[in-house]
Design a protein around this motif. Structure first.
Motif, PDB file in Angstrom:
ATOM      1  N   VAL A1886       0.820  -1.044  -0.080  1.00 39.75           N
ATOM      2  CA  VAL A1886      -0.205  -0.037   0.141  1.00 39.75           C
ATOM      3  C   VAL A1886       0.825   1.218   0.036  1.00 39.75           C
ATOM      4  O   VAL A1886       1.915   1.197   0.743  1.00 39.75           O
ATOM      5  CB  VAL A1886      -0.854  -0.055   1.506  1.00 39.75           C
ATOM      6  N   LYS A1887       0.647   2.143  -0.928  1.00 35.86           N
ATOM      7  CA  LYS A1887       1.386   3.670  -0.816  1.00 35.86           C
ATOM      8  C   LYS A1887       0.125   4.717  -0.717  1.00 35.86           C
ATOM      9  O   LYS A1887      -0.663   4.774  -1.276  1.00 35.86           O
ATOM     10  CB  LYS A1887       2.107   3.617  -1.904  1.00 35.86           C
ATOM     11  N   GLY A1888       0.727   5.816   0.008  1.00 38.04           N
ATOM     12  CA  GLY A1888      -0.280   6.864   0.141  1.00 38.04           C
ATOM     13  C   GLY A1888       0.171   7.907   1.027  1.00 38.04           C
ATOM     14  O   GLY A1888       1.047   7.657   1.726  1.00 38.04           O
ATOM     15  N   TRP A1889      -0.673   8.881   1.377  1.00 40.53           N
ATOM     16  CA  TRP A1889      -0.361   9.960   2.140  1.00 40.53           C
ATOM     17  C   TRP A1889      -1.370   9.757   3.440  1.00 40.53           C
ATOM     18  O   TRP A1889      -2.522   9.479   3.271  1.00 40.53           O
ATOM     19  CB  TRP A1889      -0.724  11.307   1.678  1.00 40.53           C
ATOM     20  N   TRP A1890      -0.725  10.051   4.696  1.00 40.73           N
ATOM     21  CA  TRP A1890      -1.472   9.741   6.108  1.00 40.73           C
ATOM     22  C   TRP A1890      -1.051  10.972   6.863  1.00 40.73           C
ATOM     23  O   TRP A1890      -0.283  11.491   6.806  1.00 40.73           O
ATOM     24  CB  TRP A1890      -0.892   8.350   6.802  1.00 40.73           C
ATOM     25  N   PRO A1891      -2.316  11.292   7.582  1.00 38.09           N
ATOM     26  CA  PRO A1891      -2.012  12.603   8.382  1.00 38.09           C
ATOM     27  C   PRO A1891      -1.343  12.293   9.721  1.00 38.09           C
ATOM     28  O   PRO A1891      -1.637  11.293  10.046  1.00 38.09           O
ATOM     29  CB  PRO A1891      -3.456  13.111   8.504  1.00 38.09           C
ATOM     30  N   PHE A1892      -0.595  13.309  10.288  1.00 39.19           N
ATOM     31  CA  PHE A1892      -0.081  13.207  11.726  1.00 39.19           C
ATOM     32  C   PHE A1892      -0.858  14.213  12.374  1.00 39.19           C
ATOM     33  O   PHE A1892      -1.245  15.084  12.002  1.00 39.19           O
ATOM     34  CB  PHE A1892       1.432  13.569  11.516  1.00 39.19           C
ATOM     35  N   VAL A1893      -1.194  13.742  13.610  1.00 35.04           N
ATOM     36  CA  VAL A1893      -2.257  14.657  14.362  1.00 35.04           C
ATOM     37  C   VAL A1893      -1.504  14.597  15.814  1.00 35.04           C
ATOM     38  O   VAL A1893      -0.725  13.691  16.362  1.00 35.04           O
ATOM     39  CB  VAL A1893      -3.574  14.004  14.458  1.00 35.04           C
ATOM     40  N   ALA A1894      -1.920  15.556  16.604  1.00 34.43           N
ATOM     41  CA  ALA A1894      -1.462  15.773  18.056  1.00 34.43           C
ATOM     42  C   ALA A1894      -2.949  16.382  18.645  1.00 34.43           C
ATOM     43  O   ALA A1894      -3.557  16.972  17.900  1.00 34.43           O
ATOM     44  CB  ALA A1894      -0.338  16.457  18.006  1.00 34.43           C
ATOM     45  N   ARG A1895      -2.765  16.411  20.057  1.00 35.77           N
ATOM     46  CA  ARG A1895      -3.905  17.360  20.706  1.00 35.77           C
ATOM     47  C   ARG A1895      -3.366  18.679  21.067  1.00 35.77           C
ATOM     48  O   ARG A1895      -2.311  18.732  21.531  1.00 35.77           O
ATOM     49  CB  ARG A1895      -4.616  16.570  21.968  1.00 35.77           C
ATOM     50  N   ASP A1896      -4.307  19.702  21.165  1.00 36.01           N
ATOM     51  CA  ASP A1896      -3.773  21.016  21.454  1.00 36.01           C
ATOM     52  C   ASP A1896      -3.910  21.004  22.922  1.00 36.01           C
ATOM     53  O   ASP A1896      -4.868  20.276  23.438  1.00 36.01           O
ATOM     54  CB  ASP A1896      -4.178  22.250  20.543  1.00 36.01           C
ATOM     55  N   GLU A1897      -4.010  22.212  23.457  1.00 39.93           N
ATOM     56  CA  GLU A1897      -4.151  22.565  25.023  1.00 39.93           C
ATOM     57  C   GLU A1897      -5.769  22.332  25.063  1.00 39.93           C
ATOM     58  O   GLU A1897      -6.331  21.948  26.018  1.00 39.93           O
ATOM     59  CB  GLU A1897      -4.150  24.110  25.271  1.00 39.93           C
ATOM     60  N   ASN A1898      -6.549  22.634  24.047  1.00 40.01           N
ATOM     61  CA  ASN A1898      -8.143  22.470  24.380  1.00 40.01           C
ATOM     62  C   ASN A1898      -8.549  20.958  24.095  1.00 40.01           C
ATOM     63  O   ASN A1898      -9.559  20.838  23.842  1.00 40.01           O
ATOM     64  CB  ASN A1898      -8.778  23.401  23.691  1.00 40.01           C
ATOM     65  N   ASP A1899      -7.346  20.294  23.970  1.00 38.13           N
ATOM     66  CA  ASP A1899      -7.730  18.729  23.846  1.00 38.13           C
ATOM     67  C   ASP A1899      -8.584  18.360  22.456  1.00 38.13           C
ATOM     68  O   ASP A1899      -9.200  17.452  22.377  1.00 38.13           O
ATOM     69  CB  ASP A1899      -8.815  18.275  24.946  1.00 38.13           C
ATOM     70  N   GLU A1900      -8.441  19.442  21.443  1.00 36.11           N
ATOM     71  CA  GLU A1900      -8.934  19.496  20.092  1.00 36.11           C
ATOM     72  C   GLU A1900      -7.931  18.681  19.207  1.00 36.11           C
ATOM     73  O   GLU A1900      -6.567  18.959  19.303  1.00 36.11           O
ATOM     74  CB  GLU A1900      -9.125  20.554  19.616  1.00 36.11           C
ATOM     75  N   MET A1901      -8.237  17.734  18.380  1.00 38.87           N
ATOM     76  CA  MET A1901      -7.241  17.218  17.708  1.00 38.87           C
ATOM     77  C   MET A1901      -7.017  18.149  16.306  1.00 38.87           C
ATOM     78  O   MET A1901      -7.715  18.934  15.883  1.00 38.87           O
ATOM     79  CB  MET A1901      -7.727  16.054  16.739  1.00 38.87           C
ATOM     80  N   GLU A1902      -5.409  18.326  16.177  1.00 37.40           N
ATOM     81  CA  GLU A1902      -5.052  19.235  15.160  1.00 37.40           C
ATOM     82  C   GLU A1902      -4.199  18.529  14.168  1.00 37.40           C
ATOM     83  O   GLU A1902      -3.388  17.603  14.638  1.00 37.40           O
ATOM     84  CB  GLU A1902      -4.458  20.294  15.795  1.00 37.40           C
ATOM     85  N   LEU A1903      -4.044  18.804  12.955  1.00 41.27           N
ATOM     86  CA  LEU A1903      -3.166  18.156  12.052  1.00 41.27           C
ATOM     87  C   LEU A1903      -1.936  18.791  11.979  1.00 41.27           C
ATOM     88  O   LEU A1903      -1.570  20.041  12.246  1.00 41.27           O
ATOM     89  CB  LEU A1903      -3.757  18.595  10.644  1.00 41.27           C
ATOM     90  N   THR A1904      -0.882  18.000  12.254  1.00 40.32           N
ATOM     91  CA  THR A1904       0.709  18.501  12.463  1.00 40.32           C
ATOM     92  C   THR A1904       1.571  18.020  11.258  1.00 40.32           C
ATOM     93  O   THR A1904       2.742  18.329  11.395  1.00 40.32           O
ATOM     94  CB  THR A1904       1.047  18.046  13.983  1.00 40.32           C
ATOM     95  N   GLY A1905       0.910  17.373  10.268  1.00 41.28           N
ATOM     96  CA  GLY A1905       1.758  17.092   9.284  1.00 41.28           C
ATOM     97  C   GLY A1905       1.246  15.919   8.547  1.00 41.28           C
ATOM     98  O   GLY A1905       0.117  15.449   8.748  1.00 41.28           O
ATOM     99  N   LYS A1906       1.903  15.656   7.425  1.00 43.91           N
ATOM    100  CA  LYS A1906       1.565  14.472   6.497  1.00 43.91           C
ATOM    101  C   LYS A1906       2.613  13.732   6.116  1.00 43.91           C
ATOM    102  O   LYS A1906       3.667  14.353   6.134  1.00 43.91           O
ATOM    103  CB  LYS A1906       0.683  15.015   5.235  1.00 43.91           C
ATOM    104  N   VAL A1907       2.373  12.426   5.806  1.00 48.77           N
ATOM    105  CA  VAL A1907       3.525  11.530   5.575  1.00 48.77           C
ATOM    106  C   VAL A1907       3.266  10.709   4.342  1.00 48.77           C
ATOM    107  O   VAL A1907       1.937  10.294   4.295  1.00 48.77           O
ATOM    108  CB  VAL A1907       4.130  10.710   6.811  1.00 48.77           C
ATOM    109  N   GLU A1908       4.137  10.908   3.317  1.00 53.32           N
ATOM    110  CA  GLU A1908       3.991   9.860   2.265  1.00 53.32           C
ATOM    111  C   GLU A1908       4.793   8.576   2.488  1.00 53.32           C
ATOM    112  O   GLU A1908       6.042   8.575   2.714  1.00 53.32           O
ATOM    113  CB  GLU A1908       4.533  10.287   1.121  1.00 53.32           C
ATOM    114  N   ALA A1909       4.079   7.386   2.684  1.00 52.93           N
ATOM    115  CA  ALA A1909       4.711   6.145   2.968  1.00 52.93           C
ATOM    116  C   ALA A1909       4.412   4.898   2.281  1.00 52.93           C
ATOM    117  O   ALA A1909       3.382   5.060   1.656  1.00 52.93           O
ATOM    118  CB  ALA A1909       4.582   5.849   4.589  1.00 52.93           C
ATOM    119  N   GLU A1910       5.125   3.950   2.026  1.00 56.06           N
ATOM    120  CA  GLU A1910       4.653   2.788   1.421  1.00 56.06           C
ATOM    121  C   GLU A1910       4.877   1.647   2.416  1.00 56.06           C
ATOM    122  O   GLU A1910       5.961   1.749   3.063  1.00 56.06           O
ATOM    123  CB  GLU A1910       5.561   2.556   0.359  1.00 56.06           C
ATOM    124  N   LEU A1911       3.750   0.769   2.487  1.00 51.70           N
ATOM    125  CA  LEU A1911       4.021  -0.432   3.319  1.00 51.70           C
ATOM    126  C   LEU A1911       3.831  -1.765   2.600  1.00 51.70           C
ATOM    127  O   LEU A1911       3.091  -1.653   1.682  1.00 51.70           O
ATOM    128  CB  LEU A1911       2.727  -0.352   4.385  1.00 51.70           C
TER     129      LEU A1911
END
Length: 1997
Positions: A1886-1911
């Motif tokens: 499988v190959k594609g782009w997936w998002p990286f996420v983290a939670r900010d101070e308010n406990d909301e998920m936010e997008l912190t990056g994207k990675v192109e990977a192949e499994l």
């Protein structure tokens, strides 16, 4: 006011028959009695009376209906008479004869004669003269049916007074509603009471009140002494009783509709005829307060969505004070633990259920620091225990932060929690896959009905003040203090402690005060609704050394709130709560201190506390909220005196009519009885006077006065009320001997009385409401007991009785609603009072409606289901009736000897509270109650609690002082009052100090003691030597002692002569005192030991009554014997009490039965009473004896079995050598015996085993009593039933198996489920299927190729079967739910059908059955013809030592019984091949020893109890059979609580010597001996011989090779042929076309089979197998044969009896050695995980957030690298190189991670083996879900790297990557559920782009990056063929990434860096700066050198 109707006769009736009349007025109907078979005229001659509260309106109607009465069918209406009461209203009296009209309103011949009278309140309509209604003739016997007319007689009788009988005596008519001062109450209540107020009720009230006290002058209100001849007419209250209203169908009860028949049975005593006595309580011992074993098991599976970045979470599990921790998982927000914890407790239930279970997640805890708390979850153990199955399974607990209530959810923990008490068994759902539980919101760890979003709330507990505290210090201390300080101080320093949800709050300490005032509030902040049920409020005494509790009160939040849509938040008070505990004398070591802590029943009043509870839901958004949940304590303002109600003066009166059964230990000293209510009446340790100098005048009563009350002084005499002084104790009196165990006090004609005045807030309404509900509940309970009794004794028409019960319930409910409605708004009504009233009315209203609905649905086949529903009503009623706000404290009766308190009884004040309205009166108010005194506190546990300390006949009345006029009314008539001597003669209202009875009746009591059964074993031999002692009044007698039996037949008549009873004869007839029967075990030395006790009521005959049917001679009945709270057998007896008249004893019926010469002077039970006997033959099958233990250290060698029943018996042959062969040589023997016709009266059959020793000595080994022979009664087979149909051949429908099977099984193994099995497809189907698949995939590659047959193994089959089991269960649940919803019987039937279909389908689909229980429970313990009887020896344990019973088993006897009436029909004995020696036991195999190969397969164990400190175990299997033992110790499985063993063991054994197989699981230990975790025992012999053929399971299809190979050495055809031969049935006949015929049934099936080489061959095996799988359809011999299966057996440990220690899945095959040997065992070894390699290439990243600021430029950039690992292998984490200084968040890597791992396809788990720590001995195997974690980081050189974001991919189910970076968004994670997912195990690449996420101070998920990977996933073999390098290394290297120049390292080539950094961007800026600098320098130089030049110039140098 009342309307009376005297129904005289009905004439001109047609035909013969019994008639009954129904008279209705204002909707209230009465039934007459049944008029016997008269021709023309039915003489009823009865009077009915309606008390009415509103004036009789001229338009009102009276209706009389006359029916032909039928016992069986419903009654047929003859005609109706209706009349408008206008004339009656005017004239007050009317006599008339009129004709009836039929259904069509036409007049018929039949006429009716009646007389009507109406007496209004104000006497406007004439007055009755006294005697007018007294001459009602009536045939007393016809009316009175005693409840003791036996259950067994089949006659139905009433159990109570019916309304119609209201006026059969003198007229004490208005006794129950004489006016108190408070008339208005009466008016309104009476008006409600009689069916609605009329419009003119106001005038009515005025007329009522105006009439004042003279209204009743025309009536005699006193006792009318009826003349001797008149005494038949009972003296009954004329006002309707609750009972009457409830039983408007009461007459029905009598003789009409069997609906309301009350059965005399266990409850015989508890039914009343007249209303003078209340029921005694049979059970004695307090149940709470005694410690029990509990085990709480908690599995922490995983956590998700934990708040925080890159944390190292640990879960802490805390119960009470015990804490356990999971291991730490590194850097993850969703750790997977799967750890199991077990907590063991040995505490009383109350303590257990109040403990708090607390789960908390802690971040980065280690040895040095405690870590930071992420969030917690709390719940009390009681909540878990009240769940179905006492457990939560795979549920998600929501974590919240106790220090910040404004924050949202902090994460979830998935766990299982189970609480096991003794004897609970927990059914674990099968753990196979975990896909559906990922839905967090749908599987929250919350009980039903609690919303998922719980809000924070404040719970305010306000503590105002307390009163009546006891001394908590010795007086010596006080005197010392007084000497020093010089003033008197109160000896107690109280404070209040409140506990809730694991938190405590305390008020301040009030020094030295018996009446402390706090006015403080304790505030808890907790999520609402809370998962903790009880608030604990405790008054404690502050002390320097240790604080002790003074009293404890629990507030149950469920009782003070209602969660319905019309519900209310918890609220309580302000109200006083009463606290009870130990006696009030202060001792340093209080032996009853537990009672003050709220354990057990308090034995004395301790204090009352004024408190209130309120709840406020918090709005967490408001800014000023305090966010912590610490407990706060603030002060509150005082509340007014009247807030809790107006203070009223109450009057308590008691009279001791009898005191018997006084324990002989205290019999030698004088005795006095004391009654107290609160502190009033308590003379020894009651009042502690406050020491404050100014005596407060308190509550309208002076403190001094109080103290004088105590001294019984009589100074301040009468004001207008005649102030009286309390007398709270009886005079001292010395007991007199009754017999050698008991004494009695000689209260003969003189009965002492006590009375107490006390002052309490008037909150009677609360008690009234709960009294009404209690009465409804009591009546319901009585009815339900009856119904159960009817079902148990298999009487006809239980559904009718149930309908009657439900009818009564609905009437009672509607009655409650009308009465409670008129609740006046008195002072002191709290919010809870109002809300509770509303909700009770709602509940009862709906309950009444449901009851009416249920009544229509009760049919014969639904009785049991409906019974369950109605039992829920009962629990609901009991729950509602329990009033949480107290008012008047309970009354205590103490027996004192020598000024010490010996024994007590506690009587709830509501039970004796008086009200004008009858329903509201307490059930024991103004009635004589038998009260048993018991020892206080712990002394009352065990034996001491069972023996009675004293039995009192006690009369109590409690009410307002102003209502006390009729407090003597309930006493038995015929007494004179004796007042205290000092009283001035003018005071009439002073209560008596004693009563003197001038009437005394003499009786003879005959106790017919026939037999007892199933008694408690009291001797070490396991038997008892029982005798019975009968007590009646002050007399007692004993039966003879019968030695060595648990089922004594005494057959003895005890005659008590000259029993004197005081009071009126007629009342005694209605309500005799109860008889107490105690059963003892005679010991040669010492005192006889108590076995149990029961109560009975005698049937009474007055001297002028005829001794004959229907009441005499009385019938024998069973009475339940109780020992404490446990049953200890049943007594079969009858009791009659005969009055001795003028003629002395000569007039009594003669006592027949000459004294038997051999029994000496013992009288037998006379003929009319003993049962009718018939001749029976009992055949006994003697098979063998097993597992006999040693007796007195000697082995049992030559045992014999003696069978005895009713004095006859038979002995088995002697076993010559028990060791060599424990079976009997002669199989069948028989004996004949005379037994009662009535099966219920059959005596038990005793089995005894004796060992014959040398010199003719016999030693009893053990015994067993078969209490009911019913299951062994032989019934001839019914030749007409369908099973015997032999007419034609029947085709058996094999729907799903048509067609020829191509494949045995096609199993599609994919990774989404454990194993989806498509089984048994026909050819056409599978072809179609394939085409479909092809079509679907035209476009793309065909992704799913069919799994190759070779992949399949036994485990595929196993997992498939588990899936099927789950499906089946789900479908059954669904069907059931549907049935419940529609509530219709048809559906229920349908559902049953569905179930069968499903079950059948399951059998065809899955290849084997997986039972989630033992095989035995599915097949009736395999006792189809061979029964196992446990032999007992040794004393029986008591309830709390129930486990002891297993220790008493000394062996087992195998055999069977068969009994039948003689003579037997001929046809049976004439059958072909009938062997007369074998009797009814035909075709039974021989019992010679037989050699068997036993093959035990152990699949796996689940939920083992941890045995090591680390909370794990190292289990291995041990198998024992006889002498052989197989230990699998070297193959132990390290640190595993759910081990998969997958082994088979072969053992050779010889039945019968070795037939008990024990499979144990042990825990391996490196040092020391291995511990037993648990074991299970299987009786192989019963399995081997069973007709269900449990030797080797029959699989669902036959194959000769592969994993599904046929295991049995006999092929299906041979098995079938043998079964047919043994069953003597015709067949099998194989025919062409795949048909086979067996006993007129034809089956079809396939006829080809494929061998290993794939060649087709003809075979009949499939056909034979088809028949075997449907063997249950064969007539006569058919039964379900045991299929191929896996059974799940609980593992038990003898040290922890009754508590499951885990379960084991296994099965056993047995092969006789004389047959051909079986093939090799099938291989079930655990699947080896498959080795895979996951290659992850990180190509690029994009849009990574920028963390660093540039030193020079301040620009944002990041030094990106990516880290990745497979879950569970954090130490194997791999990092890419760093992409330095990315300015756009773009990074280029071309970097490869390689992760090798072992994977179990079937379970979707990665298998990791690693050592837990450096000290571990060996590796532990973990199974965890395959999850790949990728993280993006910002590299820092000097500080720690910064975490930017992460993504976790579940390799089985993860979203497909986006094609481009643009399309990749955070939604891929947010909406994970909705998106299609893929599995790397299917896709492989499988190959594609997936998002990286983290939670900010308010406990909301936010997008912190994207990675192109192949499994890329490859198997180990492929990986070896094409290896790749890590990173960008060889082999197969990746090219270097093309990074822009900004990314080089500046410290390696600084110039280049400067060129790039500086020159490009800042060129002009730099030029400008350089120019400016030059200018500046020039300027500086200029300034510097200017002065020198100037000087030079000036000086001209």
């Amino acid at each position: 006011m009342a309307l009376m109707v005297h129904l005289k006769t009905v004439a001109h009736l047609r035909g013969k028959g019994e008639r009954i009349a129904k008279v209705t007025f204002r909707g209230l109907s009465f039934y007459s009695q049944v008029a016997e078979n008269r021709e023309e005229v039915a003489h009823f001659n009865e009077t009915f009376r309606w008390p009415i509260a509103s004036r009789l309106d001229g338009n009102e109607m009276l209706e009389i209906q006359v029916y032909n009465y039928s016992k069986v069918f419903s009654n047929r209406l003859v005609g109706t008479f209706c009349m408008v009461l206008q004339k009656v209203a005017e004239e007050g009296h009317l006599e008339l004869t009129d004709t009836l009209i039929d259904d069509n309103n036409t007049s018929i011949k039949t006429s009716i004669t009646i007389e009507i009278r109406y007496q209004p309140m104000d006497g406007t309509v004439g007055v009755w003269s006294d005697g007018e209604f007294l001459d009602v003739p009536d045939d007393r016997d016809g009316i009175f049916a005693f409840e003791t007319d036996s259950l067994l007689s089949g006659q139905s009788h009433t159990s109570g007074t019916s309304p119609g009988r209201s006026l059969q005596g003198s007229i004490p008519t208005f006794r129950n509603c004489v006016f108190s001062g408070d008339c208005s109450v009466f008016v309104s209540s009476a008006a409600e009471f009689c069916g609605g107020l009329h419009p003119d009720n106001d005038d009515m009230k005025t007329c009522l009140l105006g009439a004042g006290k003279g209204v009743f002058s025309a009536m005699k209100l006193g006792k009318i002494k009826s003349s001797k001849d008149d005494h038949k007419k009972g003296d009954e209250p004329a006002v309707l009783d609750m009972e009457d209203l409830d039983k408007k169908a009461m007459r029905l009860a009598g003789v009409l509709d069997p609906d309301t028949i009350s059965l005399a049975s266990v409850t015989a005593v508890t039914t009343n005829v007249s209303n003078k006595r209340s029921k005694p309580d049979i059970k004695m011992e307090p149940s709470s307060g005694r410690p029990v074993d509990y085990q709480i098991s908690i599995t922490v599976i995983e956590a998700r969505q934990l708040l925080g970045l890159n944390m190292d979470p640990v879960v802490c599990v805390e119960i009470g004070d015990d804490k356990k921790y999971t291991s730490m998982k590194e850097s993850t927000n969703c750790p997977y633990y799967n750890e199991y914890f077990v907590f063991d407790f040995h505490v009383p239930p109350d303590v257990m259920f109040d403990k708090i279970i607390k789960l908390s997640v802690i971040h980065s805890k280690n040895l040095l620091r405690s870590g930071t708390l992420v969030g917690t979850f709390k719940m009390d153990v009681g909540t878990v225990y009240s769940q179905p199955e006492h457990q939560f399974y795979h549920k998600w607990a929501i974590l919240s932060d106790p220090d910040d209530i404004t924050a949202a959810c902090k994460g979830y923990i998935k766990c299982d929690i189970a609480v096991v008490g003794k004897g609970d068994n927990i059914k674990t759902p099968h753990k196979a896959n975990e896909t559906d539980e990922d839905d967090l919101e749908g599987n929250l760890l919350l009980p039903e009905g609690i919303p998922a979003e719980r809000q924070w709330a404040r719970i305010y507990v306000k503590i105002y003040r307390a009163e009546g505290l006891p001394k908590m210090n010795t007086s010596i201390m006080a005197n010392v203090k007084k000497a020093f300080i010089g003033e008197n101080r109160d000896l107690v320093d109280p404070y209040v402690q409140v506990q809730f949800a694991g938190q405590k709050g305390k008020t301040s300490v009030q020094k030295s005060s018996y009446e402390p005032i706090w006015n403080e509030q304790v505030v808890f902040t907790e999520l609402f609704p809370p998962l903790c049920k009880r608030l604990k409020v405790q008054i404690r005494d502050s002390d320097k050394v240790n604080d002790v509790a003074i009293g404890t009160h629990f507030i149950d939040l469920r009782k003070i709130s209602n969660d319905g849509d019309k519900g209310f938040l918890p609220t309580l008070g302000p109200a006083w709560v009463n606290m009870y505990g130990s006696t009030r004398q202060y001792t340093l070591m209080d032996e009853h201190q537990d009672l003050n802590d709220g354990l057990g029943e308090g034995v004395s009043f301790r204090a009352r506390l004024l408190l209130s509870v309120a709840v406020e839901i918090l709005d967490t958004t408001s800014p000023e909220i305090i966010s912590s949940t610490e407990v706060q304590v603030d002060s509150v303002s005082n509340i007014s005196e009247s807030a809790t109600g107006k203070i009223e003066e109450f009057f308590l009166f008691g009279s001791f009519l009898e005191a018997t059964m006084i324990d002989r230990k205290i019999g030698d000293k004088p005795i006095t009885f004391e009654i107290t209510i609160g502190n009033y009446g308590n003379q020894i340790d009651g009042v502690s006077k406050p020491s404050s100098a100014k005596k407060k005048k308190k509550d309208g009563e002076n403190e001094e006065e109080e103290s004088e009350l105590i001294q019984n002084s009589s100074e301040d005499e009468a004001d207008e009320d005649g102030d009286l002084v309390s007398v709270s104790s009886t005079p001292l009196m010395r007991p007199v001997i009754t017999d050698r165990n008991y004494f009695h006090l000689p209260y003969f004609e003189k009965k002492p009385c006590v009375y107490i005045k006390s002052w309490w807030q008037d909150q009677r309404r609360r008690l009234y409401n709960s009294n009404m509900m209690d009465k409804i509940a009591d009546k319901l309970e009585e009815g339900l007991n009856d119904v159960q009794e009817v079902i148990k004794t298999e009487k006809a028409f239980p559904e009718r009785r149930l309908r009657g019960v439900v009818e009564e319930l609905s009437i009672g409910c509607s009655r409650f609603v009308t009465l409670a409605n008129k609740d006046l708004n008195q002072a002191g009504r709290t919010k809870l009072d109002r809300e509770r009233l509303k909700s009770c009315m709602r509940e009862l209203d709906s309950m009444g409606q449901q009851a009416r609905q249920i009544r229509t649905q009760v049919k014969k086949n639904t009785v049991r289901d409906k019974l369950k529903l109605v039992q829920n009503f009962l629990q609901r009623l009991r729950f509602l009736a329990d009033e949480p706000q107290h008012s008047i404290p309970d009354v205590f009766v103490w027996m004192m000897s020598n000024n010490k308190r010996i024994a007590y009884a506690r009587i709830p004040s509501k039970d004796i509270l008086y009200s004008i309205v009858d329903e509201e009166t307490g059930k024991d108010c103004g009635k004589v109650k038998a009260v048993f005194l018991k020892l206080p506190g712990k002394k009352g546990f065990g034996h001491a609690g069972w023996t009675v300390q004293a039995k009192l006949e006690l009369y109590l009345w409690l009410g307002l002082n102003k209502q006390r006029k009729d407090f003597l009314n309930g006493l038995p008539n015929g007494f004179e009052e004796v007042k205290a001597a000092k009283m001035s003669p003018g005071l009439q209202s002073v209560p008596p100090v004693s009563l003197v009875y001038d009437m005394k009746q003499v009786f003879q009591l005959r106790a017919h003691m026939y037999q007892a059964r199933s008694l408690f074993a009291a001797d070490s031999s396991g038997l008892s030597d029982p005798f019975a002692r009968v007590f009646f009044s002050t007399h007692s007698q004993v039966t003879e002692v019968l030695s060595e039996t648990l089922c004594p037949t005494w057959d003895q008549l005890l005659v008590f002569d000259d029993v004197e009873l005081f009071g009126e004869a007629s009342e005694l007839r209605d309500d005799p005192p109860i008889i107490v029967v105690e059963i003892y075990d005679q010991d040669t030395v010492g005192k006889a030991e108590f076995i149990g006790r029961t109560f009975a009521k005698p049937t009474i005959k007055m001297c002028d009554e005829h001794y004959g049917p229907p009441r005499f001679p009385p019938q024998l009945e069973y009475y339940q014997i109780y020992r404490g709270n446990c049953t200890a057998g049943e007594l079969l007896a009858a009791f009659e009490l005969l009055q001795i008249g003028q003629g002395g004893r000569a007039d009594l019926p003669p006592i027949e039965g000459q004294t038997d010469s051999e029994r000496g002077p013992i009288l037998p039970v006379p003929l009319g009473i003993r049962p009718i006997l018939s001749r029976y033959r009992i055949e006994v099958l003697f098979w063998g004896l097993r597992d006999l233990k040693r007796i007195n250290l000697a082995q049992v060698d030559r045992p014999r079995v003696d069978i005895e029943c009713a004095g006859r018996g038979v002995q088995s042959a002697l076993i010559q050598n028990y060791k060599k062969n424990p079976n009997f040589s002669t199989l069948v023997k028989w004996f004949e015996v005379d037994l009662p016709e009535n099966e219920l009266l059959h005596p038990p059959l005793n089995i005894r085993v004796v060992d014959c020793r040398a010199f003719g000595r016999y030693i009893l080994v053990g015994s067993h009593a078969v209490s009911s022979l019913r299951r062994f009664i032989y019934s001839a087979p019914d030749k007409t039933s369908s099973n015997w149909a032999t007419a034609g051949d029947i085709m058996v429908n094999m729907d799903s198996e048509a067609g020829v099977r191509k494949m045995d099984t096609v199993v599609k193994l994919d990774a989404t489920s454990d194993a989806v099995v498509k089984v048994d497809m026909t050819e056409e189907e599978s072809d179609k299927d394939k085409k479909k698949k092809k079509k679907k995939k035209k476009g793309g590659v065909e992704e799913e190729e069919e799994t190759d047959e070779s992949v399949l193994d036994w485990w595929s089959k196993y997992f498939a079967s588990i899936e099927t089991l789950k499906e089946t269960l789900r479908a059954q649940e669904a069907a059931q739910a549907e049935a419940e919803e529609r509530e219709d019987l048809e559906i229920a039937a349908e559902a049953a059908g569905i179930e069968q279909q499903i079950n059948r389908a399951a059998c065809q689909q899955a290849d084997m059955s997986v039972y989630n229980k033992e095989l035995e429970s599915e097949y009736g313990d395999f006792e189809d013809w061979l029964h196992t009887f446990n032999l007992y020896r040794g004393k029986a344990g008591d309830a709390d030592e129930q486990a002891m019973d297993d220790d008493r088993i000394v062996g087992r006897y195998k055999g069977s019984l068969c009994m039948y009436k003689l003579p037997l029909s001929e046809e049976i004995t004439r059958e072909a091949g009938f062997d007369p020696n074998m009797g009814m036991f035909q075709s039974i195999p021989h019992n010679d020893p037989i050699n068997v190969l036993v093959r035990v397969y152990v699949v796996r164990a689940t939920d083992l109890h941890p045995a090591d400190i680390n909370g794990k175990a190292d289990p291995y299997v041990v198998i024992k059979l006889g002498k052989s033992e197989v230990k699998d110790k070297e193959n132990y499985i390290s640190k595993q609580l759910n081990p998969v063993f997958g082994k088979s063991f072969d053992i050779e054994a010889t039945f019968p010597m070795e037939s008990m197989l024990t499979v144990s699981v042990y825990d391996w230990d490196l040092v020391g001996t291995d511990d037993l975790i648990g074991e299970t025992k299987i009786d192989l012999e019963n399995r081997f011989y069973s007709k269900y053929r449990a030797t080797c399971g029959i699989s669902s299809n036959y194959s000769v090779h592969g994993y599904n190979v046929w295991r049995d050495p006999m092929k299906p055809t041979q098995v079938l042929a043998k079964l047919c031969k043994d069953g003597k049935i015709d067949g099998p006949h194989y025919g062409p076309g795949g048909k086979v015929k067996v006993a007129s049934r034809i089956f079809t099936g396939p006829t080809e089979i494929e061998d290993e080489n794939g060649k087709e061959k003809q075979t009949e095996e499939h056909l034979a197998l088809t028949v075997l799988n449907h063997w249950e359809e064969i007539p006569r011999v058919g039964c379900k044969l045991v299929p191929e299966h896996v059974e799940t057996r609980p593992l038990l440990n003898p040290d922890k009896p009754g508590i499951e220690q885990g379960r084991i899945e296994m099965w056993v095959d047995m092969f006789p050695m004389d047959m051909p040997a079986p093939g090799p065992a099938i291989d079930i070894s655990p699947r080896k995980p498959k080795r895979y390699e996951l290659r992850v290439i990180i190509w690029n990243t994009d849009e990574v957030i920028l963390e660093d600021d540039d030193y020079f430029t301040g620009e944002k950039s990041s030094d990106i690298f990516v880290r990745g690992w497979l879950k569970g292998q954090q130490e194997d984490k791999q990092d890419t190189d760093v992409h330095y200084h990315s300015l756009t968040g773009e990074g280029n890597f071309n970097w490869r991670f390689v992760y090798p791992f072992d994977y179990l396809m079937a379970e979707e788990k990665i298998v990791i083996s690693k050592k837990e720590s450096m000290f571990s001995w060996d590796e532990t195997e973990y199974k965890i879900p395959p999850r790949l974690t990728l993280q993006v980081w910002d590299a820092d050189h000097f500080s720690a790297d910064d975490f930017l974001g992460a993504i976790e991919l579940d390799l089985n189910r993860f979203p497909r990557g986006a094609k481009t970076a643009k399309q990749c968004s955070i939604d891929m994670i947010r909406n994970e559920q909705e998106l299609p997912t893929i599995s790397i195990f299917k896709q492989k690449r499988v190959k594609g782009w997936w998002p990286f996420v983290a939670r900010d101070e308010n406990d909301e998920m936010e997008l912190t990056g994207k990675v192109e990977a192949e499994l890329h996933l490859v198997t180990a073999e492929e990986a070896e063929k094409s290896p790749v390098g890590l990173g960008r290394n060889e082999p197969d290297p990746l090219e270097k990434p093309n990074r822009p120049d900004t990314t080089f390292l500046w410290f390696l080539s600084p110039l280049k860096a400067i060129r790039y950094l500086v020159c490009n961007r800042y060129k002009w800026l730099i030029i400008k700066i350089v120019l400016a600098l030059l200018l500046l320098i020039m300027l500086g130089l200029f300034l510097y050198s200017m002065p020198g030049y100037l000087v030079k110039k000036l000086l001209g140098a």
